[in-house]
Design a protein around this motif. Structure first.
Motif, PDB file in Angstrom:
ATOM      1  N   GLY A 168      77.775 -81.738 -11.258  1.00 35.00           N
ATOM      2  CA  GLY A 168      78.556 -80.540 -10.945  1.00 35.00           C
ATOM      3  C   GLY A 168      79.478 -80.157 -12.074  1.00 35.00           C
ATOM      4  N   VAL A 169      79.986 -78.936 -12.001  1.00 40.36           N
ATOM      5  CA  VAL A 169      80.953 -78.489 -13.004  1.00 40.36           C
ATOM      6  C   VAL A 169      82.296 -79.147 -12.690  1.00 40.36           C
ATOM      7  CG1 VAL A 169      79.742 -76.296 -13.322  1.00 40.36           C
ATOM      8  CG2 VAL A 169      81.637 -76.428 -11.675  1.00 40.36           C
TER       9      VAL A 169
ATOM     10  N   LEU B 289      78.681 -71.971 -13.697  1.00 43.14           N
ATOM     11  CA  LEU B 289      77.894 -72.132 -12.476  1.00 43.14           C
ATOM     12  C   LEU B 289      76.443 -71.702 -12.682  1.00 43.14           C
ATOM     13  CD1 LEU B 289      80.509 -70.981  -9.809  1.00 43.14           C
ATOM     14  CD2 LEU B 289      79.741 -73.309 -10.292  1.00 43.14           C
ATOM     15  N   ALA B 290      76.245 -70.694 -13.498  1.00 39.55           N
ATOM     16  CA  ALA B 290      74.874 -70.260 -13.806  1.00 39.55           C
ATOM     17  C   ALA B 290      74.137 -71.353 -14.575  1.00 39.55           C
ATOM     18  CB  ALA B 290      74.909 -68.963 -14.622  1.00 39.55           C
ATOM     19  N   TYR B 291      74.846 -72.002 -15.487  1.00 40.88           N
ATOM     20  CA  TYR B 291      74.244 -73.096 -16.253  1.00 40.88           C
ATOM     21  C   TYR B 291      73.950 -74.290 -15.338  1.00 40.88           C
ATOM     22  CZ  TYR B 291      73.585 -76.524 -19.982  1.00 40.88           C
ATOM     23  OH  TYR B 291      73.060 -77.501 -20.807  1.00 40.88           O
ATOM     24  N   PHE B 292      74.876 -74.554 -14.425  1.00 43.52           N
ATOM     25  CA  PHE B 292      74.678 -75.623 -13.438  1.00 43.52           C
ATOM     26  C   PHE B 292      73.405 -75.370 -12.629  1.00 43.52           C
ATOM     27  CE2 PHE B 292      75.188 -76.345  -8.853  1.00 43.52           C
ATOM     28  CZ  PHE B 292      75.181 -77.731  -8.805  1.00 43.52           C
ATOM     29  N   GLU B 293      73.214 -74.125 -12.154  1.00 39.84           N
ATOM     30  CA  GLU B 293      72.022 -73.774 -11.364  1.00 39.84           C
ATOM     31  C   GLU B 293      70.745 -74.023 -12.168  1.00 39.84           C
ATOM     32  OE1 GLU B 293      71.684 -72.989  -8.299  1.00 39.84           O
ATOM     33  OE2 GLU B 293      73.722 -72.503  -7.663  1.00 39.84           O
ATOM     34  N   LYS B 294      70.813 -73.702 -13.425  1.00 40.64           N
ATOM     35  CA  LYS B 294      69.657 -73.898 -14.308  1.00 40.64           C
ATOM     36  C   LYS B 294      69.308 -75.387 -14.421  1.00 40.64           C
ATOM     37  CE  LYS B 294      68.625 -72.971 -19.118  1.00 40.64           C
ATOM     38  NZ  LYS B 294      69.175 -72.368 -20.340  1.00 40.64           N
ATOM     39  N   ILE B 295      70.318 -76.232 -14.538  1.00 40.63           N
ATOM     40  CA  ILE B 295      70.099 -77.679 -14.678  1.00 40.63           C
ATOM     41  C   ILE B 295      69.543 -78.287 -13.397  1.00 40.63           C
ATOM     42  CG2 ILE B 295      71.239 -79.909 -15.055  1.00 40.63           C
ATOM     43  CD1 ILE B 295      70.930 -78.206 -17.599  1.00 40.63           C
ATOM     44  N   VAL B 296      70.139 -77.951 -12.255  1.00 41.54           N
ATOM     45  CA  VAL B 296      69.669 -78.561 -10.999  1.00 41.54           C
ATOM     46  C   VAL B 296      68.264 -78.079 -10.630  1.00 41.54           C
ATOM     47  CG1 VAL B 296      71.947 -79.104 -10.047  1.00 41.54           C
ATOM     48  CG2 VAL B 296      70.927 -76.877  -9.566  1.00 41.54           C
ATOM     49  N   GLN B 297      67.937 -76.846 -11.023  1.00 45.47           N
ATOM     50  CA  GLN B 297      66.573 -76.353 -10.784  1.00 45.47           C
ATOM     51  C   GLN B 297      65.574 -77.129 -11.637  1.00 45.47           C
ATOM     52  OE1 GLN B 297      66.432 -72.080 -11.288  1.00 45.47           O
ATOM     53  NE2 GLN B 297      67.940 -71.752  -9.648  1.00 45.47           N
ATOM     54  N   LYS B 298      65.989 -77.444 -12.849  1.00 42.02           N
ATOM     55  CA  LYS B 298      65.133 -78.222 -13.750  1.00 42.02           C
ATOM     56  C   LYS B 298      64.906 -79.628 -13.189  1.00 42.02           C
ATOM     57  CE  LYS B 298      64.733 -79.671 -18.588  1.00 42.02           C
ATOM     58  NZ  LYS B 298      65.382 -79.641 -19.923  1.00 42.02           N
TER      59      LYS B 298
END
Length: 269
Positions: free
Chosen positions: A151-152, A233-242
């Motif tokens: 998380g951030v 948060l947008a970067y976080f979403e990208k990481i968890v999707q990966k």
């Protein structure tokens, strides 16, 4: 010097009885007697009890025991009295008194102290693990953890790690920052072990502003800037999707509530 013998008999390891007996023996240091202690652990049948009583009679020994199973405890007392062997029930009388006082029956399960000790040390080990691998301090912990929180900043990763450690779970947590590439271990560990912590931009904005005020800093700093927060948060979403891991929205959840949610996730696996 005269030698005397004490038999320690237990339906578990016998550590409790051993400590009590040694404490008592210490009161006779320097006397004419030297005491030999013989431990007989994991006593589970009548034949063993009869053999120990026979040996104690032959050695003119004392039997000290921690047997919680009522049938075995009563048998040892009967056999010792029949053979004229001195005995001492270390735990039985106290259990009896506690049952009377509490108004409930004891569990009568051998080895429960040892189980409690193991539980305690597992908890301490988990807490030490959470401290050691907090905030991505050492990415090697990611591969060793039971759970990896992602998380951030200010999404309760650290308090969650500590709370879950009290449940004997080894937790590592990894901060997600756009300017910092996540450790490669995060993409090697099973996605089943990872949990993303999501939060609304408005809630995070409020939390960060309050944090800056507590530190005596300007709450207009980039750390609490709403556009910066949305970027994180947008970067976080990208990481968890990966990674493909489950995500929990912690915006309006207490730490305990989120921890229970995480535990339920892992119980289903």
């Amino acid at each position: 010097m005269n030698n005397r013998t004490i038999y320690i008999v237990s339906d578990s390891v016998g550590e409790t009885a051993d400590l009590v007996v040694k404490a008592a023996i210490s009161q006779f240091n320097g006397s004419q007697y030297e005491t030999n202690v013989k431990r007989v652990p994991y006593v589970e049948d009548a034949n063993t009890i009869k053999e120990v009583v026979a040996l104690a009679k032959m050695d003119n020994a004392i039997i000290c025991f921690t047997i919680v199973v009522p049938e075995l405890r009563n048998l040892l007392i009967q056999e010792a009295e029949k053979e004229g062997v001195i005995y001492h029930d270390i735990i039985g009388p106290l259990i009896d008194k506690m049952e009377t006082s509490y108004g409930i029956k004891a569990k009568y399960e051998p080895g429960r102290v040892r189980k409690l000790d193991e539980d305690y040390f597992k908890k301490v080990e988990a807490i030490e693990f959470a401290v050691k691998y907090d905030d991505g301090r050492d990415p090697r912990g990611i591969l060793k953890a039971d759970i990896v929180l992602i998380g951030v900043s200010r999404t309760s990763k650290t308090p969650l790690s500590q709370y879950l450690a009290l449940k004997r779970l080894k937790v590592a947590n990894v901060p997600i920052v756009p300017e910092v590439e996540p450790p490669e271990e995060l993409f090697k560990v099973s996605k089943e072990k990872c949990v993303g912590l999501k939060i609304s931009p408005e809630k995070l904005n409020y939390i960060r502003k309050e944090r800056l005020k507590q530190l005596g800093l300007n709450d207009q700093a980039i750390y609490a800037n709403i556009d910066r927060i949305k970027e994180e948060l947008a970067y976080f979403e990208k990481i968890v999707q990966k990674i493909g891991c489950p995500v929990i929205d912690v915006s309006n959840k207490a730490v305990e509530e989120t921890a229970n949610h995480i535990q339920n996730l892992f119980l289903k696996k």
